[in-house]
Design an enzyme around this catalytic site. Structure first.
Site, PDB file in Angstrom:
ATOM      1  N   ASP A  16       0.846  -1.192   0.000  1.00 23.36           N
ATOM      2  CA  ASP A  16       0.000   0.000   0.000  1.00 23.36           C
ATOM      3  C   ASP A  16       0.885   1.247   0.000  1.00 23.36           C
ATOM      4  OD1 ASP A  16      -2.411   1.737   0.610  1.00 23.36           O
ATOM      5  OD2 ASP A  16      -3.288  -0.247   0.888  1.00 23.36           O
ATOM      6  N   HIS A  62      -4.004   6.330   2.668  1.00 22.06           N
ATOM      7  CA  HIS A  62      -4.620   5.109   2.148  1.00 22.06           C
ATOM      8  C   HIS A  62      -4.127   3.856   2.870  1.00 22.06           C
ATOM      9  CE1 HIS A  62      -5.596   1.910  -0.762  1.00 22.06           C
ATOM     10  NE2 HIS A  62      -6.524   2.728  -1.239  1.00 22.06           N
ATOM     11  N   SER A 118     -10.963  -0.754  -2.146  1.00 24.59           N
ATOM     12  CA  SER A 118      -9.780  -0.705  -1.271  1.00 24.59           C
ATOM     13  C   SER A 118     -10.165  -0.953   0.168  1.00 24.59           C
ATOM     14  CB  SER A 118      -9.121   0.679  -1.346  1.00 24.59           C
ATOM     15  OG  SER A 118      -8.137   0.736  -2.318  1.00 24.59           O
TER      16      SER A 118
END
Length: 759
Positions: A140, A211, A530
């Site tokens: 990630d 994220h 996600s």
């Protein structure tokens, strides 16, 4: 990764000025090599690769620096920066198999645990000790180690089998890791080789986008009391496996994500000893070819090592055939809503109140201000004349323009009336807004027109509502099957929470803005596949803790066959994109994840690496292509499209000229009993219309002991020129007392992919 906002950011990779000077002479490639061809003179593959590059280099002095990564566990090969002539010469060297250009990927962007039925008192959390010894690896954008979600309160010692480490870098040192965050590495050599002028200011595992922090805390974040997003979703935040370990492999950067870096990250994660791999990124739709997809190739290697790979389906929905990460050895996850909504309230001057969905983070006001109806709100100048009012706009196919105009005019607030079904994240506006349907909107317009004095209204926000129905629904953006590169396996596999998920965030990365002023928060509400993938990764960790000897296929089977096809109204799960019509397995796979049932599925459909190879052979993959994926040589004596998978899909041709033709398709499956004792299961088929005849032989399966296997045949008969786009039902194996219902979706579709038409 799969967050929607970050996906847009990553698609704008670099300016032409960054690219032009570098790509004119060199480009980067992933090179697949035959490991058995290594000359005896070399002690290891790394030295062989370096020597090979030296032999083909146009400039021998630069040969060593052209090597970017030498891969060990994921593929046999390396990545390098090469000129066209060097690449041409390399293809003639001993041991060369093939090359793949180093391509960019995109990222696919805490009440959800309660919605899934997870409780510390009983069920999956209690049985698995919250997944305390399972290691979840994530590729990630990095991690914010100071987040409370990564504190190690209540954690036991790090498993002795762990081989990973925490790498130091910019604003990150190894002391930031603990018994929760046990590994953190970063990979950007591929990015820098493609774009040498890029200046990476945070050259470390530290997250700067948010994220990676969000996905990792969703999968395995510790308990954090008082989590909130500006008053929305207030409560205790926790991941699906709160006691599992986290290992972060940063390969997503502000300037993009490259396959060579992702491949290196997965390669290292396998060597470090992770148990579950969570991926919230993927290639664009036109690049989903298995032998050219480093994620698919590396995931095969992970599967062979017993690592469960969970990946996001992508955010390209709602059209069919938009799914990514559909390799049959990967568990592919779509995104759904949960039973929680965030509301605002519009109060009109006559006392009438209208509730609407909103995630506006700014302050509320009970002050009544003037309302004015401006029809299509096409004129910014006209809106500026009413900037101290709440303007009311009725959509004429230009909703985005209206929002832009209202923002540009800096109006006090705006009410937008349309028949669009907006995803909740679209209501995260930067100024006070209300998005209303046509019926509610007409109520507002009628009030304004009929009011003899000045029409007024007020907008208040920050309302959280739990228990909304129906839920879950597959959300608009979630990518749909079938997967064109492997259509004989039904995808996606599962639906999991992905919309408006609260999880930890980087406090230095803005989560919203109000009147052009950025807002910061330790938590953020994000939407995308996600977010759904780490939910499943966390639940897979719970299963792994209880059943450490189960294969990735067995864990996938447990998750799929116990998934629910019903929402909280006990009706079939609906599709938010199409007026809440019933969703099909091409939208939701086997259904919505059910963690408590998944730990004890009764029967499982298992599969080995050899089974996947038989599938590749039946798909007419060449020996060289199969070697790229498997790193081994196979002669394809055994071929079968009938993978032992817990779902079924068959394609009938809508355009067949013989309108009277019938077709019969047979599937053969083997199930394994994973319970002690004697068990009898009876087949039950539900949901198929009269067009398709379904037959199961035998109709009963009797198991005398644990791990015993039994096989059956499923036959589907129907008209070859199927006029319906999708017809679906399910096959359930139900034990005598109904405790175990092992359900598999069945899809018959006329959506014939080009890959089948060419076969």
């Amino acid at each position: 990764m799969a967050t929607l906002t970050l996906q847009v950011l990553c698609s704008i990779l670099f300016t032409f000025s960054y690219l032009s000077s570098n790509l004119a002479q060199h480009d980067t490639y992933i090179i697949h090599m035959d490991s058995s061809a290594i000359p005896k003179a070399f002690s290891d593959h790394h030295s062989w690769y370096s020597a090979t590059l030296s032999s083909v280099s146009d400039n021998s002095k630069a040969a060593t620096s052209s090597l970017i990564y030498a891969y060990t566990a994921s593929i046999h090969g390396f990545s390098a920066s090469l000129t066209p002539s060097e690449l041409e010469t390399l293809q003639k060297t001993p041991g060369y198999i093939s090359f793949t250009p180093d391509r960019p990927l995109t990222m696919h962007t805490t009440h959800s645990s309660q919605f899934l039925g997870l409780s510390s008192a009983s069920g999956a959390w209690s049985a698995s000790s919250h997944g305390h010894d399972v290691i979840i690896g994530l590729v990630d954008t990095g991690i914010w180690p100071e987040s409370e979600s990564f504190k190690d309160d209540g954690m036991t010692q790090i498993p002795s089998r762990w081989k990973g480490k925490c790498e130091s870098g910019t604003q990150f040192n190894s002391s930031l890791c603990n018994k929760k965050l046990i590994g953190a590495r970063y990979f950007n050599k591929g990015l820098l080789a493609k774009n040498p002028k890029v200046n990476i200011t945070m050259n470390s595992p530290r997250d700067t986008s948010g994220h990676g922090t969000h996905t990792s805390s969703t999968a395995a974040g510790n308990f954090v009391k008082g989590a909130t997003y500006f008053g929305y979703a207030t409560g205790t935040s926790k991941g699906m496996a709160p006691r599992a370990r986290i290992a972060m492999y940063k390969a997503g950067w502000r300037y993009g994500v490259y396959s060579s870096d992702v491949l290196a990250a997965i390669d290292q994660a396998i060597q470090d000893g992770i148990d579950i791999l969570s991926l919230s990124l993927g290639f664009s739709l036109d690049e989903n070819v298995l032998q050219d997809d480093p994620i698919a190739i590396a995931s095969f290697a992970a599967m062979e090592k017993g690592v469960m790979v969970v990946a996001s389906a992508g955010n390209e929905g709602p059209l069919y055939g938009t799914l990514s990460n559909g390799a049959p050895w990967v568990l592919t996850v779509g995104a759904g809503t949960i039973d929680r909504e965030f509301h605002g309230i519009l109060t009109l001057g006559n006392g009438m109140q209208i509730t609407f969905v909103s995630m506006y983070p700014g302050n509320s006001s009970l002050t009544q201000v003037s309302l004015v109806f401006l029809n299509g709100c096409k004129s910014v100048e006209e809106m500026k004349k009413n900037k101290n009012k709440i303007v009311v706009c009725k959509d004429n196919h230009s909703l985005s323009t209206q929002v832009y105009n209202a923002k540009s005019a800096r109006v006090y607030g705006a009410i937008f009336i349309s028949n669009y079904s907006l995803p909740e994240f679209a209501t995260k506006s930067s100024f006070p807004t209300a998005f209303l349907g046509l019926q509610e909107g007409q109520t507002v317009i009628d009030y304004i027109k009929r009011n003899n004095s000045i029409p007024r209204g007020s907008l208040i926000y920050h309302k959280t509502v739990i228990g909304t129905k129906p839920a879950p629904m597959v959300d608009i953006y979630s990518s749909r099957g079938p997967f064109p590169s492997c259509p004989s396996v039904l995808k996606p596999d599962l639906l999991a929470p992905g919309s408006s998920i609260l999880a930890s965030w980087c406090p230095t990365s803005p989560v919203a803005e109000v009147r052009s002023h950025p807002l910061f928060c330790k938590f953020n509400l994000e939407s995308g596949t996600s977010m759904s993938a780490p939910h499943v990764a966390g639940v897979a960790a719970l299963i792994k803790e209880v059943h450490p000897d189960w294969s990735p296929a067995a864990i996938r089977s447990a998750l799929m066959t116990t998934a629910s096809s019903l929402d909280n109204t006990l009706s079939p799960i609906k599709d938010r994109a199409y007026n809440k019509r019933q969703a099909s397995p091409l939208d939701i796979g086997a259904g919505h994840i059910n963690p408590n049932k998944a730990l004890d599925p009764g029967l499982v459909y298992d599969a080995t690496a050899e089974d996947y190879v038989k599938l590749l052979c039946a798909m007419n993959y060449t020996a060289a292509q199969i070697r790229i994926i498997t790193k081994s040589t196979y002669n394809c004596e055994n071929r079968s499209l009938d993978l032992n998978y817990p779902s079924f899909i068959v394609f009938f041709n809508e355009y067949d000229s013989n309108s009277d033709a019938k077709v019969v398709h047979e599937f053969r499956r083997t199930v394994t009993n994973v319970r002690e004792g004697r068990w009898t299961y009876t087949a039950n088929v539900t949901g198929m219309n009269g067009l398709i005849k379904v037959k199961v032989e035998p109709e009963k399966l009797v198991f005398k002991q644990k791990y015993e296997k039994q096989s059956y045949k499923l036959s589907l008969e129907g008209p070859k020129p199927l006029k319906e786009v999708v017809v679906h039902c399910s096959l359930s194996w139900v034990n005598d007392d109904g405790k175990y219902v092992v359900r598999s979706p069945i899809v018959v579709t006329s959506l014939v992919p080009e890959s089948l038409l060419r076969a």
